[in-house]
Design a protein around this motif. Structure first.
Motif, PDB file in Angstrom:
ATOM      1  N   ASN A 284      10.149 -43.579 -43.135  1.00 40.39           N
ATOM      2  CA  ASN A 284      12.228 -42.885 -43.096  1.00 40.39           C
ATOM      3  C   ASN A 284      11.593 -41.892 -41.098  1.00 40.39           C
ATOM      4  N   LEU A 285      12.829 -42.563 -40.878  1.00 35.07           N
ATOM      5  CA  LEU A 285      12.975 -42.179 -39.661  1.00 35.07           C
ATOM      6  C   LEU A 285      13.515 -41.296 -39.229  1.00 35.07           C
ATOM      7  N   ALA A 286      14.110 -39.967 -39.878  1.00 36.48           N
ATOM      8  CA  ALA A 286      14.270 -38.521 -39.878  1.00 36.48           C
ATOM      9  C   ALA A 286      13.193 -38.324 -39.360  1.00 36.48           C
ATOM     10  N   ASN A 287      13.987 -36.957 -38.371  1.00 39.49           N
ATOM     11  CA  ASN A 287      12.228 -36.809 -38.177  1.00 39.49           C
ATOM     12  C   ASN A 287      11.684 -35.180 -39.176  1.00 39.49           C
ATOM     13  N   SER A 288      12.741 -34.360 -40.238  1.00 37.30           N
ATOM     14  CA  SER A 288      11.992 -33.809 -40.977  1.00 37.30           C
ATOM     15  C   SER A 288      13.001 -34.071 -42.083  1.00 37.30           C
ATOM     16  N   GLY A 289      12.310 -33.508 -43.452  1.00 35.41           N
ATOM     17  CA  GLY A 289      13.247 -33.839 -44.795  1.00 35.41           C
ATOM     18  C   GLY A 289      12.926 -35.435 -45.102  1.00 35.41           C
ATOM     19  N   GLY A 290      14.071 -35.480 -45.770  1.00 38.98           N
ATOM     20  CA  GLY A 290      14.485 -36.898 -46.049  1.00 38.98           C
ATOM     21  C   GLY A 290      13.626 -37.557 -47.822  1.00 38.98           C
ATOM     22  N   GLY A 291      13.359 -38.965 -47.201  1.00 40.07           N
ATOM     23  CA  GLY A 291      12.911 -39.517 -49.231  1.00 40.07           C
ATOM     24  C   GLY A 291      13.622 -40.738 -48.293  1.00 40.07           C
ATOM     25  N   PHE A 292      12.654 -41.085 -49.544  1.00 37.95           N
ATOM     26  CA  PHE A 292      13.360 -42.026 -50.094  1.00 37.95           C
ATOM     27  C   PHE A 292      14.251 -42.725 -51.746  1.00 37.95           C
ATOM     28  N   SER A 293      15.635 -43.369 -51.656  1.00 38.46           N
ATOM     29  CA  SER A 293      16.159 -42.998 -52.569  1.00 38.46           C
ATOM     30  C   SER A 293      16.316 -44.369 -53.025  1.00 38.46           C
ATOM     31  N   PHE A 294      16.170 -44.660 -54.572  1.00 33.95           N
ATOM     32  CA  PHE A 294      16.507 -45.725 -55.267  1.00 33.95           C
ATOM     33  C   PHE A 294      17.803 -45.804 -55.792  1.00 33.95           C
ATOM     34  N   LYS A 295      18.386 -46.354 -55.314  1.00 34.87           N
ATOM     35  CA  LYS A 295      19.590 -46.461 -56.814  1.00 34.87           C
ATOM     36  C   LYS A 295      19.779 -47.660 -57.177  1.00 34.87           C
ATOM     37  N   GLN A 296      20.868 -48.271 -58.261  1.00 25.81           N
ATOM     38  CA  GLN A 296      21.156 -49.668 -59.124  1.00 25.81           C
ATOM     39  C   GLN A 296      22.524 -49.826 -58.157  1.00 25.81           C
ATOM     40  N   LYS A 297      23.617 -50.148 -58.585  1.00 26.78           N
ATOM     41  CA  LYS A 297      24.595 -50.602 -57.947  1.00 26.78           C
ATOM     42  C   LYS A 297      25.126 -51.290 -59.766  1.00 26.78           C
ATOM     43  N   THR A 298      26.221 -50.751 -59.936  1.00 24.76           N
ATOM     44  CA  THR A 298      26.760 -50.390 -61.474  1.00 24.76           C
ATOM     45  C   THR A 298      27.807 -51.084 -61.739  1.00 24.76           C
ATOM     46  N   GLY A 299      29.510 -51.259 -60.099  1.00 24.76           N
ATOM     47  CA  GLY A 299      30.355 -52.221 -60.538  1.00 24.76           C
ATOM     48  C   GLY A 299      30.546 -51.253 -59.099  1.00 24.76           C
ATOM     49  N   ALA A 300      31.753 -52.207 -58.980  1.00 23.18           N
ATOM     50  CA  ALA A 300      32.106 -52.729 -56.882  1.00 23.18           C
ATOM     51  C   ALA A 300      31.844 -50.960 -56.674  1.00 23.18           C
ATOM     52  N   SER A 301      31.758 -49.912 -56.790  1.00 27.47           N
ATOM     53  CA  SER A 301      32.276 -49.112 -55.804  1.00 27.47           C
ATOM     54  C   SER A 301      31.422 -47.871 -56.320  1.00 27.47           C
ATOM     55  N   THR A 302      30.220 -48.328 -57.577  1.00 23.07           N
ATOM     56  CA  THR A 302      29.816 -47.091 -58.079  1.00 23.07           C
ATOM     57  C   THR A 302      28.081 -47.199 -58.164  1.00 23.07           C
ATOM     58  N   HIS A 303      27.945 -46.366 -58.293  1.00 27.88           N
ATOM     59  CA  HIS A 303      25.989 -47.101 -58.649  1.00 27.88           C
ATOM     60  C   HIS A 303      25.386 -45.806 -59.445  1.00 27.88           C
TER      61      HIS A 303
END
Length: 85
Positions: A20-39
Motif C-alpha cells: 500500500n503506497l500510502a505513507n500512513s494508515g491505509g490497508g488492503f480492502s477486499f470487495k465483491q461486486k454484487t451489481g452494476a454499482s454495488t459491492h
C-alpha cells in the motif's frame, strides 16, 4: 496512495509483495461486486495488520460451507455448518 507489487523483497524467500503506497494508515480492502454499482465488503487488513471481517449470522451460511473460527485463546480452527446436501 496506490498499489505496488514486487518480488523477493526479503532477498531470499522468493515471495510476492503487495505494498500500500500510502505513507500512513491505509490497508488492503477486499470487495465483491454484487451489481452494476454495488459491492459487498469481504475483508479488510488495516494499516496495523489487523484482519477485520464483516459480521455474519448463522443464516448466512449454508450446509457444507467451511469457515475459520478463532477461539478465546487465539487458536484458529476450520469448521463447517453441516454436511453438504
Amino acid at each position: 496512495g496506490g498499489l505496488g507489487v514486487n518480488w523477493n523483497y526479503s532477498g531470499g524467500a522468493s515471495e510476492t509483495d503487495l505494498w500500500n503506497l500510502a505513507n500512513s494508515g491505509g490497508g488492503f480492502s477486499f470487495k465483491q461486486k454484487t451489481g452494476a454499482s454495488t459491492h459487498t465488503d469481504i475483508m479488510l487488513i488495516d494499516g496495523a495488520g489487523a484482519l477485520q471481517l464483516p459480521a455474519y449470522t448463522a443464516a448466512t451460511w449454508v450446509a457444507g460451507d467451511k469457515y475459520l473460527v478463532v477461539d478465546a485463546s487465539g487458536n484458529v480452527h476450520r469448521s463447517a455448518v453441516g454436511p453438504a446436501s
